[in-house]
Design a protein around this motif. Structure first.
Motif, mmCIF file in Angstrom:
data_model
loop_
_atom_site.group_PDB
_atom_site.id
_atom_site.type_symbol
_atom_site.label_atom_id
_atom_site.label_comp_id
_atom_site.label_asym_id
_atom_site.label_seq_id
_atom_site.Cartn_x
_atom_site.Cartn_y
_atom_site.Cartn_z
ATOM 1 N N MET A 26 0.842 -1.205 0.000
ATOM 2 C CA MET A 26 0.000 0.000 0.000
ATOM 3 C C MET A 26 0.882 1.263 0.000
ATOM 4 O O MET A 26 1.808 1.386 0.793
ATOM 5 C CB MET A 26 -0.864 -0.010 1.275
ATOM 6 C CG MET A 26 -1.772 1.197 1.370
ATOM 7 S SD MET A 26 -2.562 1.304 2.982
ATOM 8 C CE MET A 26 -3.682 -0.065 2.905
ATOM 9 N N LYS A 27 0.545 2.166 -0.927
ATOM 10 C CA LYS A 27 1.334 3.411 -0.981
ATOM 11 C C LYS A 27 0.831 4.345 0.124
ATOM 12 O O LYS A 27 -0.348 4.421 0.404
ATOM 13 C CB LYS A 27 1.128 4.071 -2.337
ATOM 14 C CG LYS A 27 1.935 3.423 -3.440
ATOM 15 C CD LYS A 27 1.976 4.304 -4.656
ATOM 16 C CE LYS A 27 0.734 4.161 -5.493
ATOM 17 N NZ LYS A 27 0.763 4.939 -6.723
ATOM 18 N N MET A 28 1.742 5.043 0.728
ATOM 19 C CA MET A 28 1.336 5.962 1.792
ATOM 20 C C MET A 28 1.671 7.387 1.365
ATOM 21 O O MET A 28 2.446 7.598 0.439
ATOM 22 C CB MET A 28 2.084 5.630 3.091
ATOM 23 C CG MET A 28 1.865 4.229 3.575
ATOM 24 S SD MET A 28 0.133 3.861 3.856
ATOM 25 C CE MET A 28 0.013 4.265 5.581
ATOM 26 N N ILE A 29 1.088 8.348 2.064
ATOM 27 C CA ILE A 29 1.364 9.736 1.722
ATOM 28 C C ILE A 29 2.684 10.099 2.389
ATOM 29 O O ILE A 29 2.729 10.611 3.504
ATOM 30 C CB ILE A 29 0.222 10.643 2.183
ATOM 31 C CG1 ILE A 29 -1.091 10.133 1.591
ATOM 32 C CG2 ILE A 29 0.462 12.073 1.756
ATOM 33 C CD1 ILE A 29 -2.302 10.868 2.077
ATOM 34 N N ASN A 30 3.768 9.798 1.658
ATOM 35 C CA ASN A 30 5.087 9.896 2.271
ATOM 36 C C ASN A 30 5.416 11.275 2.810
ATOM 37 O O ASN A 30 5.841 11.418 3.933
ATOM 38 C CB ASN A 30 6.156 9.483 1.246
ATOM 39 C CG ASN A 30 5.987 8.036 0.852
ATOM 40 O OD1 ASN A 30 5.553 7.233 1.675
ATOM 41 N ND2 ASN A 30 6.280 7.717 -0.400
ATOM 42 N N ASN A 31 5.200 12.287 1.975
ATOM 43 C CA ASN A 31 5.568 13.621 2.423
ATOM 44 C C ASN A 31 4.697 14.099 3.572
ATOM 45 O O ASN A 31 5.132 14.864 4.410
ATOM 46 C CB ASN A 31 5.496 14.625 1.272
ATOM 47 C CG ASN A 31 6.684 14.445 0.356
ATOM 48 O OD1 ASN A 31 7.698 13.904 0.778
ATOM 49 N ND2 ASN A 31 6.539 14.884 -0.874
ATOM 50 N N ARG A 32 3.440 13.657 3.579
ATOM 51 C CA ARG A 32 2.585 14.050 4.699
ATOM 52 C C ARG A 32 3.039 13.343 5.965
ATOM 53 O O ARG A 32 2.925 13.869 7.051
ATOM 54 C CB ARG A 32 1.119 13.753 4.389
ATOM 55 C CG ARG A 32 0.560 14.757 3.382
ATOM 56 C CD ARG A 32 -0.924 14.816 3.441
ATOM 57 N NE ARG A 32 -1.484 13.607 2.872
ATOM 58 C CZ ARG A 32 -2.533 12.985 3.380
ATOM 59 N NH1 ARG A 32 -3.113 13.438 4.462
ATOM 60 N NH2 ARG A 32 -2.992 11.898 2.815
ATOM 61 N N ARG A 33 3.561 12.165 5.814
ATOM 62 C CA ARG A 33 4.107 11.480 6.978
ATOM 63 C C ARG A 33 5.308 12.251 7.540
ATOM 64 O O ARG A 33 5.541 12.293 8.699
ATOM 65 C CB ARG A 33 4.547 10.058 6.588
ATOM 66 C CG ARG A 33 3.412 9.116 6.320
ATOM 67 C CD ARG A 33 2.735 8.693 7.613
ATOM 68 N NE ARG A 33 1.628 7.817 7.331
ATOM 69 C CZ ARG A 33 0.379 8.253 7.134
ATOM 70 N NH1 ARG A 33 0.090 9.533 7.208
ATOM 71 N NH2 ARG A 33 -0.585 7.396 6.868
ATOM 72 N N ASN A 46 5.501 15.373 7.425
ATOM 73 C CA ASN A 46 4.987 16.686 7.777
ATOM 74 C C ASN A 46 5.404 17.795 6.825
ATOM 75 O O ASN A 46 5.722 18.898 7.245
ATOM 76 C CB ASN A 46 5.388 17.062 9.214
ATOM 77 C CG ASN A 46 4.626 16.237 10.211
ATOM 78 O OD1 ASN A 46 3.505 15.825 9.940
ATOM 79 N ND2 ASN A 46 5.236 15.975 11.340
ATOM 80 N N LYS A 47 5.428 17.522 5.555
ATOM 81 C CA LYS A 47 5.709 18.560 4.568
ATOM 82 C C LYS A 47 4.592 18.551 3.540
ATOM 83 O O LYS A 47 4.238 17.490 3.011
ATOM 84 C CB LYS A 47 7.038 18.267 3.847
ATOM 85 C CG LYS A 47 8.245 18.804 4.565
ATOM 86 C CD LYS A 47 8.394 20.287 4.264
ATOM 87 C CE LYS A 47 9.650 20.854 4.906
ATOM 88 N NZ LYS A 47 9.684 22.328 4.780
ATOM 89 N N PHE A 48 4.034 19.714 3.288
ATOM 90 C CA PHE A 48 2.955 19.742 2.296
ATOM 91 C C PHE A 48 2.946 21.088 1.565
ATOM 92 O O PHE A 48 2.993 22.138 2.196
ATOM 93 C CB PHE A 48 1.599 19.507 2.963
ATOM 94 C CG PHE A 48 0.534 19.150 1.983
ATOM 95 C CD1 PHE A 48 0.345 17.835 1.605
ATOM 96 C CD2 PHE A 48 -0.253 20.130 1.397
ATOM 97 C CE1 PHE A 48 -0.615 17.491 0.673
ATOM 98 C CE2 PHE A 48 -1.215 19.800 0.461
ATOM 99 C CZ PHE A 48 -1.402 18.474 0.097
ATOM 100 N N PRO A 49 2.866 21.040 0.243
ATOM 101 C CA PRO A 49 2.929 22.299 -0.531
ATOM 102 C C PRO A 49 1.565 22.983 -0.631
ATOM 103 O O PRO A 49 0.990 23.062 -1.722
ATOM 104 C CB PRO A 49 3.431 21.820 -1.891
ATOM 105 C CG PRO A 49 2.893 20.429 -2.020
ATOM 106 C CD PRO A 49 2.793 19.858 -0.635
ATOM 107 N N ILE A 50 1.057 23.472 0.460
ATOM 108 C CA ILE A 50 -0.300 24.044 0.485
ATOM 109 C C ILE A 50 -0.469 25.167 -0.539
ATOM 110 O O ILE A 50 -1.484 25.253 -1.225
ATOM 111 C CB ILE A 50 -0.618 24.570 1.905
ATOM 112 C CG1 ILE A 50 -0.737 23.382 2.847
ATOM 113 C CG2 ILE A 50 -1.902 25.394 1.922
ATOM 114 C CD1 ILE A 50 -0.833 23.749 4.292
ATOM 115 N N LEU A 56 -1.659 24.639 -4.109
ATOM 116 C CA LEU A 56 -3.036 24.207 -4.399
ATOM 117 C C LEU A 56 -3.815 25.354 -5.033
ATOM 118 O O LEU A 56 -3.456 26.523 -4.865
ATOM 119 C CB LEU A 56 -3.728 23.777 -3.100
ATOM 120 C CG LEU A 56 -3.149 22.554 -2.401
ATOM 121 C CD1 LEU A 56 -3.833 22.358 -1.057
ATOM 122 C CD2 LEU A 56 -3.325 21.312 -3.260
#
Lengths: 203, 340
Positions: B1-8, B10-14, B17
């Motif tokens: 199962m692929k996971m949301i690596n960058n969210r894990r 704690n980095k997100f390019p808000i 969006l």
């Protein structure tokens, strides 16, 4: 392959950026306000071109729509703690790129429930954090990325125009049925999309 | 199962969006999170300023032991307070208080120069929430005496007006006259002024805002007859005033002939007895004593109404009636005049 009827039995063909087509039920598609404004009452002659999004993204978005077909009418975002196991799996299965693509597609298709769940999930990442902690969370875009974003927005505006033109074309074909309302519908949709993309380009 | 690596991680390019998605994220954030987010980068600030719903929040500033910036939402039921403090132990402390339907969330931030940092933050908040008017200003005038003038100057430079203004002092003996006058002469108050200051000067010269919904002066010994005639507010409380019976008599005559306070709806004249007032003030004014069995709904303090028995009616030349009566609220008898 597509039909002007709005029954949940009806299947619509969706075209992705790769040029691939796949079926989506009318019931699932009806969760998209963009679709409702453009095609629901008039049907589509040929595949509906959502060609700014790849097949995987569109399938993921419509997987969510198919799943929530039987849920009660949307009444604002649920607290993340209240999400079902299925919902949690749905979100956890995505990598970040897919997650962003899904938000973008959901935003374009105007699927309120999916967009707000995704956004609530992002807001949760910032919850209770001070500025310094937030900086660690937010990936700040570079100048090049901002420029690229601008280009994407322009491309999206062009795609939206294409979709609107397609809708107008379809509307012309069905003008004997509902000439005036359809034209109004298309105009409303065009206006809506123009507003949406103006807001993108103003960012 | 692929996971949301960058969210894990704690980095997100808000900010990458689309705007409408960012707007949805903002809707799920509380005002303090919005402020913190807006300070992460220049672009974040620009995006925050674009959020149209931000202007629905009420902005309240307070200068007390802690310098506070509150942003209230949901009809003032949720209050998020950013508190600037010089107490290092409080840095980062978060307090949440839930009472009835009201929630207050306090976040403390340490600063070795809390006043300057508070001003900077105020400026930032006014900008991102697109405010030119402060909804509520609460000022303890003897808390940062040396900074009062600079705080008032800051406010007059950065805001057009204040809707509701509360003025306090912690110690009765402190003389705050000069700064209180400076504030009231330089800051426009739109709706309500509540002063619990202990003004020392009986001839305190200050511009009293006109056309207020409420003017509450809890120590109004400095209000003389001439000042009384100038007040033109809807609801007026003049506690501990020094206006004589003769002056009240003249005032009521002028009110009857519509020469003063034409907008008056409620006036509290201090603690007096109705019978004595009738003898000493109304002796040459036409009036009617209303039977105690007659109950009427009259306007009282804080824009409320109450069923009042009896009273004394006087009539204005345009047909409006003012009822003078005594009622009890907050453990004290109040002598009031209600126009109806």
């Amino acid at each position: 392959m597509t039909s002007p009827a709005s029954s949940s039995e009806v299947k619509y063909l969706i075209e992705s950026s790769e040029g691939n087509t796949f079926d989506v039920s009318g019931a699932a598609l009806r969760q998209s306000n963009t679709f409702n404004a453009m095609f629901l009452n008039i049907g589509a002659d040929g595949p509906i071109p959502f060609t700014d999004y790849n097949e995987a993204t569109l399938k993921k978005v419509f997987e969510y729509c198919e799943h929530s077909v039987n849920e009660e009418n949307y009444s604002g975002p649920k607290h993340q703690d209240d999400l079902s196991k299925w919902d949690l799996n749905f979100f956890n299965e995505m990598d970040q790129k897919m997650f962003i693509d899904v938000i973008n597609a959901s935003n374009f298709l105007d699927i309120e429930r999916l967009t707000s769940y995704c956004c609530e999930r992002i807001a949760r990442m910032l919850r209770g954090k001070n500025t310094q902690e937030m900086i660690k969370v937010i990936t700040l875009p570079t100048a090049e990325e901002l420029e690229a974003k601008q280009k994407v927005e322009e491309k999206k505006a062009a795609a939206a125009k294409k979709v609107a033109e397609k809708a107008a074309e379809t509307a012309e074909k069905t003008e004997t049925l509902e000439e005036l309302p359809v034209q109004q519908l298309v105009q409303t949709t065009r206006n809506k999309l123009t507003r949406k993309y103006l807001s993108f380009s103003n960012e | 199962m692929k996971m949301i690596n960058n969210r894990r991680s704690n980095k997100f390019p808000i900010l990458r969006l689309p705007f409408l998605a960012i707007e949805e994220i903002f809707k799920a954030m509380d005002p303090i999170e919005i402020i913190n987010f807006s300070m992460t980068s220049k672009q974040a600030k620009t995006v925050t300023k674009e959020m149209v719903f931000n202007s629905k929040y009420a902005l309240c500033l307070s200068i007390d032991k802690t310098l506070g910036i509150s942003i209230n939402g949901t009809n003032n039921r949720v209050s998020c307070v950013y508190g600037m403090t010089s107490d290092k132990r409080l840095d980062g402390k978060i307090e949440e208080d839930k009472r009835n339907r009201f929630i207050t969330r306090n976040v403390f931030k340490y600063s070795n120069n809390p006043i300057e940092e508070w001003k900077q933050l105020c400026k930032h908040v006014l900008e991102i929430f697109k405010k030119q008017t402060i909804d509520v200003l609460t000022l303890y005038m003897d808390e940062f005496v040396d900074h009062n003038v600079s705080i008032i100057d800051f406010l007059r430079t950065n805001v057009k007006s204040v809707d509701v203004c509360y003025l306090f002092q912690s110690e009765e003996e402190n003389d705050v006259d000069e700064h209180a006058a400076y504030l009231l002469n330089n800051l426009k108050v739109n709706n309500e002024l509540h002063s619990l200051l202990h003004i020392k000067n009986d001839y305190f010269e200050v511009k009293i805002p006109k056309n207020l919904k409420e003017l509450n002066l809890h120590n109004s010994h400095w209000i003389g007859y001439e000042r009384l005639l100038e007040i033109d507010c809807k609801s007026v409380i003049l506690e501990k005033n020094q206006i004589s019976d003769k002056e009240w008599n003249l005032f009521l005559k002028k009110w009857i002939t519509m020469e003063t306070n034409q907008n008056l709806e409620y006036l509290e004249l201090g603690n007096r007895q109705l019978d004595i007032f009738r003898i000493h003030v109304l002796y040459d004014i036409p009036h009617e004593v209303v039977d105690g069995a007659v109950k009427r709904i009259l306007k009282i303090r804080f824009n409320q109404t109450q069923k009042i028995s009896g009273g004394i009616d006087i009539r204005r030349i345009d047909g409006k009636t003012a009822t003078l009566f005594v009622y009890r609220i907050f453990g004290k008898n109040r002598f009031a005049m209600s126009v109806h």
